[in-house]
Design an enzyme around this catalytic site. Sequence first.
Site, PDB file in Angstrom:
ATOM      1  N   ASP A  79      16.474  -7.650 178.081  1.00 57.15           N
ATOM      2  CA  ASP A  79      17.425  -7.738 179.185  1.00 57.15           C
ATOM      3  C   ASP A  79      18.409  -6.581 179.063  1.00 57.15           C
ATOM      4  O   ASP A  79      18.711  -6.121 177.959  1.00 57.15           O
ATOM      5  CB  ASP A  79      18.149  -9.092 179.226  1.00 57.15           C
ATOM      6  CG  ASP A  79      18.997  -9.366 177.994  1.00 57.15           C
ATOM      7  OD1 ASP A  79      20.157  -8.888 177.950  1.00 57.15           O
ATOM      8  OD2 ASP A  79      18.532 -10.064 177.075  1.00 57.15           O
ATOM      9  N   ASP A 168      23.810 -16.610 183.912  1.00 56.21           N
ATOM     10  CA  ASP A 168      24.319 -16.345 182.563  1.00 56.21           C
ATOM     11  C   ASP A 168      25.662 -17.055 182.449  1.00 56.21           C
ATOM     12  O   ASP A 168      26.676 -16.589 182.954  1.00 56.21           O
ATOM     13  CB  ASP A 168      24.468 -14.833 182.378  1.00 56.21           C
ATOM     14  CG  ASP A 168      25.040 -14.450 181.013  1.00 56.21           C
ATOM     15  OD1 ASP A 168      25.322 -15.351 180.201  1.00 56.21           O
ATOM     16  OD2 ASP A 168      25.208 -13.238 180.773  1.00 56.21           O
ATOM     17  N   GLU A 170      28.238 -18.488 179.738  1.00 57.89           N
ATOM     18  CA  GLU A 170      28.536 -18.406 178.306  1.00 57.89           C
ATOM     19  C   GLU A 170      30.017 -18.097 178.090  1.00 57.89           C
ATOM     20  O   GLU A 170      30.847 -18.277 178.975  1.00 57.89           O
ATOM     21  CB  GLU A 170      27.664 -17.327 177.666  1.00 57.89           C
ATOM     22  CG  GLU A 170      27.843 -15.940 178.302  1.00 57.89           C
ATOM     23  CD  GLU A 170      27.115 -14.834 177.547  1.00 57.89           C
ATOM     24  OE1 GLU A 170      27.364 -14.701 176.324  1.00 57.89           O
ATOM     25  OE2 GLU A 170      26.304 -14.110 178.172  1.00 57.89           O
TER      26      GLU A 170
END
Length: 277
Positions: A79, A168, A170
């Site tokens: 990624d 994503d 986090e």
Amino acid sequence: MKPLVTGAVVVLGLLTAALAAPASAQTIAEQSTAARQPTAEARAHGITKSGDAFMGWRQTSTAVAPTVTAPAATVEGIDVSSHQGNVNWASQWSAGKRFAYVKASEGNYYTNPYFAQQYNGSYNVGMIRGAYHFATPNDSSGANQANYFVDHGGGWSRDGKTLPGALDIEYNPYGATCYGKTQAAMVTWIRDFLTTYKNRTGRDAVIYTNLDWWTRCTGNSTAFNSTNPLWVARYASAPGTLPGGWPFHTIWQYSSTPIDQNRFNGDQTRLVALANG
């Protein structure tokens, strides 16, 4: 003297109106960006300004090679974000990488300036590619950010080469770990994003997270483990305990050396199946 008084009133009126006028969208965005300063920990990880966040920025790097137990079938991938700039995709292909996720957007204020080179370049070399969105739940609603993501590269098409978008979710590089939300509010925000994304694309988005953050900020919610593929981050020799009651992981981010390394939990045919939906 009357005209002078009238002029003064007019000037005062103009000043009052200017002060009362709502700020433009650009001004609001600039103020928001100015207030969104990376924490000292984030700066130590290379996040120096708003928009710099990337997958796994707070994970502990490791050079430990992941254990592969035969006959498990896997596919290697990477990624990338703006930190990688223009990627040499031919080199990555030669290194055995067969899929890639590319950062498309962050919050509702940032798009990756290298997105086209990275997203199209991975596709052109033969990889199956997808886009990801770095969530900042304190900035706007889940629906708002899902729409922003889709509008800036996070869409999907059934061409066998495009993976569903990834959320994503986090650690916050700009402030409080859980973005100032309770666990229940965070689950609601995530559901809002995922529902909107599916309504826009027809696909269930992949969720990228890790056990520690998911436990702290969602109460280890099991709300999504039967619908959304799990992309788990753990820089170690095995994925370890999975968050949220997921029975298995779909992707495992196992290292950031020399670039974020990922392993798909299945063979190439299963990766293509995920792309096709």
